[in-house]
Scaffold this motif. Structure first.
Motif, mmCIF file in Angstrom:
data_model
loop_
_atom_site.group_PDB
_atom_site.id
_atom_site.type_symbol
_atom_site.label_atom_id
_atom_site.label_comp_id
_atom_site.label_asym_id
_atom_site.label_seq_id
_atom_site.Cartn_x
_atom_site.Cartn_y
_atom_site.Cartn_z
ATOM 1 N N GLU A 1 45.029 27.519 38.363
ATOM 2 C CA GLU A 1 45.343 28.873 38.802
ATOM 3 C C GLU A 1 44.397 29.820 38.061
ATOM 4 O O GLU A 1 44.204 29.702 36.849
ATOM 5 C CB GLU A 1 46.803 29.173 38.418
ATOM 6 C CG GLU A 1 47.367 30.418 39.044
ATOM 7 C CD GLU A 1 48.649 30.838 38.321
ATOM 8 O OE1 GLU A 1 49.084 31.972 38.531
ATOM 9 O OE2 GLU A 1 49.185 30.021 37.551
ATOM 10 N N VAL A 2 43.779 30.721 38.778
ATOM 11 C CA VAL A 2 42.860 31.653 38.128
ATOM 12 C C VAL A 2 43.641 32.865 37.632
ATOM 13 O O VAL A 2 44.362 33.495 38.389
ATOM 14 C CB VAL A 2 41.740 32.080 39.096
ATOM 15 C CG1 VAL A 2 40.889 33.184 38.487
ATOM 16 C CG2 VAL A 2 40.875 30.874 39.446
ATOM 17 N N VAL A 3 43.528 33.143 36.338
ATOM 18 C CA VAL A 3 44.295 34.229 35.710
ATOM 19 C C VAL A 3 43.317 35.301 35.238
ATOM 20 O O VAL A 3 42.248 34.994 34.725
ATOM 21 C CB VAL A 3 45.102 33.685 34.510
ATOM 22 C CG1 VAL A 3 45.875 34.801 33.820
ATOM 23 C CG2 VAL A 3 46.036 32.566 34.955
ATOM 24 N N VAL B 1 47.641 23.046 30.418
ATOM 25 C CA VAL B 1 47.436 21.889 31.293
ATOM 26 C C VAL B 1 47.894 20.608 30.597
ATOM 27 O O VAL B 1 47.584 20.398 29.434
ATOM 28 C CB VAL B 1 45.930 21.792 31.642
ATOM 29 C CG1 VAL B 1 45.572 20.429 32.183
ATOM 30 C CG2 VAL B 1 45.557 22.890 32.627
ATOM 31 N N ASP B 2 48.668 19.779 31.289
ATOM 32 C CA ASP B 2 48.949 18.429 30.796
ATOM 33 C C ASP B 2 47.854 17.514 31.303
ATOM 34 O O ASP B 2 47.719 17.326 32.511
ATOM 35 C CB ASP B 2 50.296 17.912 31.341
ATOM 36 C CG ASP B 2 51.450 18.420 30.513
ATOM 37 O OD1 ASP B 2 51.276 18.575 29.289
ATOM 38 O OD2 ASP B 2 52.524 18.674 31.095
ATOM 39 N N GLU C 1 40.084 20.247 35.064
ATOM 40 C CA GLU C 1 40.352 20.003 36.482
ATOM 41 C C GLU C 1 40.383 18.511 36.805
ATOM 42 O O GLU C 1 40.398 18.118 37.971
ATOM 43 C CB GLU C 1 39.353 20.780 37.350
ATOM 44 C CG GLU C 1 39.524 22.286 37.133
ATOM 45 C CD GLU C 1 38.652 23.177 38.024
ATOM 46 O OE1 GLU C 1 38.291 22.767 39.134
ATOM 47 O OE2 GLU C 1 38.338 24.311 37.589
ATOM 48 N N GLY C 2 40.369 17.674 35.762
ATOM 49 C CA GLY C 2 40.597 16.251 35.967
ATOM 50 C C GLY C 2 39.371 15.438 36.314
ATOM 51 O O GLY C 2 39.489 14.273 36.695
ATOM 52 N N THR C 3 38.166 16.025 36.191
ATOM 53 C CA THR C 3 36.959 15.217 36.431
ATOM 54 C C THR C 3 36.594 14.490 35.138
ATOM 55 O O THR C 3 36.885 14.978 34.047
ATOM 56 C CB THR C 3 35.780 16.088 36.927
ATOM 57 O OG1 THR C 3 35.409 17.003 35.887
ATOM 58 C CG2 THR C 3 36.176 16.873 38.165
ATOM 59 N N PRO C 4 35.959 13.312 35.262
ATOM 60 C CA PRO C 4 35.698 12.493 34.077
ATOM 61 C C PRO C 4 34.538 13.004 33.226
ATOM 62 O O PRO C 4 33.568 13.557 33.750
ATOM 63 C CB PRO C 4 35.356 11.121 34.661
ATOM 64 C CG PRO C 4 34.884 11.392 36.051
ATOM 65 C CD PRO C 4 35.583 12.637 36.518
ATOM 66 N N VAL C 5 34.643 12.791 31.928
ATOM 67 C CA VAL C 5 33.617 13.187 30.965
ATOM 68 C C VAL C 5 33.362 12.021 30.032
ATOM 69 O O VAL C 5 34.306 11.373 29.586
ATOM 70 C CB VAL C 5 34.103 14.393 30.125
ATOM 71 C CG1 VAL C 5 33.040 14.823 29.125
ATOM 72 C CG2 VAL C 5 34.513 15.564 31.010
ATOM 73 N N HIS D 1 33.329 30.329 33.920
ATOM 74 C CA HIS D 1 34.140 30.635 32.739
ATOM 75 C C HIS D 1 35.430 31.334 33.148
ATOM 76 O O HIS D 1 36.497 31.046 32.607
ATOM 77 C CB HIS D 1 33.361 31.491 31.718
ATOM 78 C CG HIS D 1 34.067 31.608 30.408
ATOM 79 N ND1 HIS D 1 34.826 32.694 30.045
ATOM 80 C CD2 HIS D 1 34.183 30.716 29.384
ATOM 81 C CE1 HIS D 1 35.349 32.491 28.847
ATOM 82 N NE2 HIS D 1 34.987 31.314 28.433
ATOM 83 N N ALA D 2 35.328 32.194 34.146
ATOM 84 C CA ALA D 2 36.534 32.889 34.627
ATOM 85 C C ALA D 2 37.285 32.081 35.682
ATOM 86 O O ALA D 2 38.512 32.126 35.748
ATOM 87 C CB ALA D 2 36.150 34.251 35.205
ATOM 88 N N HIS D 3 36.568 31.325 36.507
ATOM 89 C CA HIS D 3 37.184 30.732 37.696
ATOM 90 C C HIS D 3 37.179 29.212 37.744
ATOM 91 O O HIS D 3 37.562 28.618 38.754
ATOM 92 C CB HIS D 3 36.472 31.266 38.958
ATOM 93 C CG HIS D 3 36.508 32.760 39.057
ATOM 94 N ND1 HIS D 3 35.393 33.505 39.370
ATOM 95 C CD2 HIS D 3 37.512 33.646 38.852
ATOM 96 C CE1 HIS D 3 35.715 34.798 39.358
ATOM 97 N NE2 HIS D 3 36.997 34.908 39.056
ATOM 98 N N GLY D 4 36.752 28.562 36.675
ATOM 99 C CA GLY D 4 36.708 27.096 36.694
ATOM 100 C C GLY D 4 35.684 26.590 37.701
ATOM 101 O O GLY D 4 34.717 27.294 38.033
ATOM 102 N N GLY D 5 35.910 25.389 38.220
ATOM 103 C CA GLY D 5 34.964 24.768 39.146
ATOM 104 C C GLY D 5 34.664 25.631 40.350
ATOM 105 O O GLY D 5 33.535 25.649 40.856
ATOM 106 N N LYS D 6 35.667 26.367 40.801
ATOM 107 C CA LYS D 6 35.490 27.233 41.972
ATOM 108 C C LYS D 6 34.340 28.219 41.762
ATOM 109 O O LYS D 6 33.635 28.568 42.714
ATOM 110 C CB LYS D 6 36.794 27.990 42.215
ATOM 111 C CG LYS D 6 36.918 28.558 43.605
ATOM 112 C CD LYS D 6 38.275 29.200 43.801
ATOM 113 C CE LYS D 6 38.352 29.854 45.168
ATOM 114 N NZ LYS D 6 39.656 30.533 45.348
ATOM 115 N N GLY D 7 34.166 28.650 40.508
ATOM 116 C CA GLY D 7 33.119 29.623 40.190
ATOM 117 C C GLY D 7 31.726 29.025 40.152
ATOM 118 O O GLY D 7 30.742 29.739 39.968
ATOM 119 N N ALA D 8 31.639 27.697 40.291
ATOM 120 C CA ALA D 8 30.318 27.055 40.235
ATOM 121 C C ALA D 8 30.005 26.288 41.505
ATOM 122 O O ALA D 8 29.095 25.462 41.530
ATOM 123 C CB ALA D 8 30.240 26.128 39.016
#
Lengths: 613, 613
Positions: free
Chosen positions: A12-14, A27-28, A306-310, A466-473
């Motif tokens: 959720e973008v806050v 986030v869990d 967002e659950g992508t692997p690192v 930074h503000a919007h997570g993956g959506k921002g990129a």
């Protein structure tokens, strides 16, 4: 668009953007086994370390040897302000866009942070191995000083139960170096015994220091051996922070367990009095060092918000080492994402250092070829390069940085342009990521885009991860995808390895804009020595400030015509590079009057860590 | 008899007994999750660390608060030869007998070995925490020397975004100690500011040293701060091996996360120039130390060769600390085995030291009461106490030790008898375990049994676990079971805590057979200081050789009438004990001319470690 991965989470973008720690705590994480499953990794492919971390076993690489690699993307940046311009957040944001929004297989490869500032326990294996070698050096000098050739030989090759002397396996490496092919210790002549047992280390030549993963400035320069049992064999030396250890660079540049064994064994700790390089294997410790590092060679699997692997692996210094995460992590990641997938890896410092070393050192050793290089830029840093006032960490930003000033941005783009043309010369497509801050204006960002395209960038994209997570990129992700797909597979190195040490240094200096290079007497001496010792074929790892293309941090923009001074030249033979020192490099930070540990505590009720920010 | 556990494995007995490493390599361990399941531990109760190790979470203790404890058995030994008499193997063999042959629930609790000699990476968290505190000390002195009261205060309590100063939580601990109850920094008077910001540490009083988990003799005594940036603030100090850190003793003696936080915060690192003790919390670092130790507090679950569960946790020194594994591991184990089950824990060194500290320090802090104490004896060591020739590690044993000599054994039993009567005085049943070697004869073993029963042992049993595994310790298991079942629940301490420091030392010295105690001037001074500082109510942890009841290692048997010299008295306030030094104690071992690392390497094909023995 929906993702085929099971472990994708949309945040959720806050607004306004909460503190990092609050976002993280909101986030869990997914069980890491679920992240692994998404990558087709079964429980035999990894070892769990708690519920949210797993070590991916190197054997995965053998299993996937036949499969195709994914696209390989490296993230660098323009010359930064002391605040940093967001390479790591861009790396993560881009991967979240590719994985959670563009339905791509993606893995982020990051360096492991150092404990000094962060309070995790990191680099423990490298530190332990580093210090075992250090102890072996001083103790060997001590024992050689107090024992005859015969006594040393009797102790190094003691008779077994049947009264027969044998060489330990590692000793055959030294024997070979000495040109002695005998396998029975009893057959050595007295002269051979002497050459075998006496490393005859010149104490003044020792370059191997001890390490500690704490900012302990009082260990920068110390005298050891002052106990009465050490019989006056005092010596000046010092500690570096653990990540500055050559062993960390070895870990990052190694391609297999067998190759790590060889690299660790050939690390040079100093010279004999006759000027011959003395290695870890001469001291008999190469195998033990490998054993200490055998679990460290497996990259750590983690996840983004967002659950992508690192994959987090290795954390060598970006100045006296090459500042990139490990080759093995990138290799495993490229196989795991497979054809059409993406591996995004970060290169420390500005592109003049990080990307240059990524190409000329890391890719040279790995044989991998990137399809796309990202250069992260901020309006803030470009304004600084255009002539804006000094940016100082901890002090409020000058007005120039938070109000529109297109002219200042345009002036600063000379810095970006040189990074673009330097990076493009390697044969990759360059995508500029404009890391947008709230106060940046459209006109300013358009100016950057125009300059970037003019300098030859494949694309230049604004991102708000930074503000919007993956959506921002997502736009950045699309541009990177296009850049990768349109790229043929070549890598043009900046210099061939058979250049002499000076030629290689000069090729790099030229890419900085230098008109020449000036060597100190000490640097000349070292270059002669390394050349004589047969090490001139190694790549070069410049230890230079990241705050300017030149050696002077305050020279912003794209300085040229300066003479680059080489103060000293050192070598990490095991890691596999020569590192010229341009100016003074601190390898042991200090604590401030009020370190962050004042805020750190544990919530006794929940076990959660308090005081992170 | 068959076992109800699913993870029990019977070993094939091979003669002659193979090398330890070959026995270990002949067995595929059970997945640790299966061992955990056998203890009714679900995946929420532990974190996996690889497939064969798991950290059992402390929260298990809360969950099982209502259940009954099992029997609590401690393993000590007679005064040993330098070869060791087999306490650890007896501990493991007994548990294998109880679990795999006598169908009992059983858990073995062992100390974690040190990396120095063993090449694992151990004590990493304790070492990191120890060294963070060390860096904090020197850096604080440095910053206090160069800044005014006001500058220090401004940095320690900087204004936040709203311009308001606040104290970090940890600072309220120091304020309370200073008797300042104000919560607003701006309300402090200049004198209060001065007292708050100036720890005014007396450099000569600092007892906190740095640590490293390597045998690095050249770090025993060093000078730090010789770098130009440290402005001549040099100081003599040194490194100990990691397990000698007070933090390791804190970990071993703590009973909960909250209590560990308090212990770490009250560790004393030295005095102010006014003679007041300075703590980790005065330096603001107690919370951060707890965070570094928060995973280390969870004991590690492993397994024996026969599949019985083992908790490995903490490894404090047995001389300058108390040499026992952790209280939390024992507590968790006692709940997990439950009523009728057994927890067997080892106490380091001979019973005069290990068992004494187990009772008077560890059980005092835990509130636990053992039902049975084992004393491990060998014919070899008893012959030495009876007057046999010196036993030297690495040299062949004298004939006296491998041919029958009942008289020598009988003469040596005075050592065993005193250990029995000393241990019995705590109110436990004492079982003597005669650890049989191939050359020991029935007549010799009968002599030991007769002497043991005469000295008041509950039983004395021959065991052959080294050759036969758990099967070789079945008689011992049966004896231990009877001893536990016939024992009422009391523990008579050797001294009450409200004795003065000297009275307590003298009570322990009397148990050694000493006729008196002699204090050096330094010891007298320290006792006065600790008493004045309010620390005289702590238990005593004697730093004495284990090779004799007296302070002279060569005095075998049961010496008496000697005067015990106390050279110095030190304190581990956080761990919670005063430690008098009887003679010189090495806290940093050295490497030999041919350390075992020469043999250690990795088998590149299999990844297995080579060169272990």
């Amino acid at each position: 668009m929906s993702s085929s991965s099971k472990t994708i989470r949309r945040l959720e973008v806050v607004s306004p953007v909460p503190a990092d720690i609050d976002i993280a705590n909101s986030v869990d994480p997914f069980p890491i086994a679920a992240i692994a499953e998404d990558l087709n990794l079964g429980s035999k492919h990894y070892d769990l370390y708690g519920k949210y971390k797993a070590k991916v076993l190197l054997s995965v690489l053998d299993e996937l040897q036949g499969s195709e690699d994914g696209y390989y993307v490296v993230v660098g940046g323009i010359s930064p302000t002391p605040l940093g311009e967001g390479k790591s957040t861009t790396t993560v944001g881009l991967c979240q866009a590719l994985g959670a929004f563009l339905d791509k297989k993606v893995i982020t490869c990051l360096r492991q942070p150092s404990q000094g500032p962060t309070f995790g326990i990191k680099g423990g294996a490298a530190g332990a191995a580093n210090n075992l070698l250090a102890a072996a050096i001083d103790t060997r000098i001590f024992h050689e000083a107090s024992q005859s050739d015969k006594a040393l030989f009797n102790r190094l090759c003691p008779p077994n139960k049947e009264g027969k002397r044998t060489f330990a396996n590692v000793m055959f490496r030294r024997l070979q170096k000495l040109g002695i092919s005998k396998t029975n210790p009893d057959e050595l002549t007295p002269d051979e015994v002497k050459r075998f047992v006496r490393l005859d280390i010149d104490p003044d030549s020792i370059t191997w220091r001890r390490v500690m993963d704490v900012n302990d400035r009082f260990l920068r320069k110390i005298t050891v051996g002052q106990g009465p049992e050490e019989k006056g064999m005092i010596r000046e030396t010092g500690f570096d922070i653990s990540v500055a250890s050559e062993i960390m660079a070895v870990l990052a540049l190694t391609t297999s367990l067998a190759e790590m064994r060889e690299r660790l064994g050939r690390m040079v700790i100093g010279n004999s009095n006759a000027g011959e390089p003395i290695t870890a294997d001469d001291l008999g410790v190469g195998g033990a060092l490998t054993v200490l590092m055998k679990d460290a060679i497996n990259p750590t699997l983690m996840q983004t918000l967002e659950g992508t692997p690192v994959l987090v692996h290795a954390g060598p210094f970006a100045n006296i080492a090459h500042g990139n995460s490990s080759i093995v992590a990138d290799k495993i990641a490229l196989k795991l994402v497979g054809k059409g997938g993406f591996v995004v890896t970060e290169a420390g410092f500005g592109s003049d250092i990080g990307t240059e070393k990524f190409m000329n050192i890391k890719c040279r050793y790995s044989g991998l070829v990137p399809q796309c290089a990202i250069i992260v830029a901020t309006i803030r840093a470009l304004k600084m390069h255009g002539g804006g006032p000094e940016v100082v960490a901890g002090k409020p930003l000058d007005r120039a940085y938070i109000t529109e000033n297109v002219a200042l941005v345009e002036a600063g783009c000379v810095n970006l342009s040189r990074h673009i043309s330097n990076t493009k010369a390697y044969g990759v497509n360059v995508v500029v990521a404009i890391n947008k801050f709230a106060t940046d204006t459209d006109a300013e960002m358009n100016a950057v885009r125009t300059a970037a395209l003019a300098a030859g960038a494949f694309d230049a994209v604004v991102c708000t991860h930074h503000a919007h997570g993956g959506k921002g990129a997502v736009d950045l992700g699309t541009a990177v995808q296009r850049a990768c797909e349109s790229q043929s597979q070549t890598l043009n190195f900046l210099y061939p390895l058979d250049f002499g040490i000076k030629e290689k240094i000069e090729a790099i200096a030229k890419s900085y804009g230098a008109s020449g290079v000036e060597y100190s007497e000490q640097a000349e001496k070292q270059i002669k020595m390394y050349t004589k010792q047969g090490f001139s074929g190694l790549p070069i790892c410049m230890a230079k400030t990241q705050y300017s293309f030149s050696h002077i941090p305050s020279q912003k923009g794209a300085p040229s015509g300066f003479v680059l001074p080489i103060r000293d030249v050192r070598a990490s033979i095991g890691a596999g590079f020569i590192y010229p020192l341009v100016g003074t490099m601190s390898t042991m930070p200090g604590l401030s009057t009020r370190p962050c540990f004042f805020d750190i505590d544990i919530d006794i009720a929940t076990g959660k860590v308090l005081g992170l920010s």
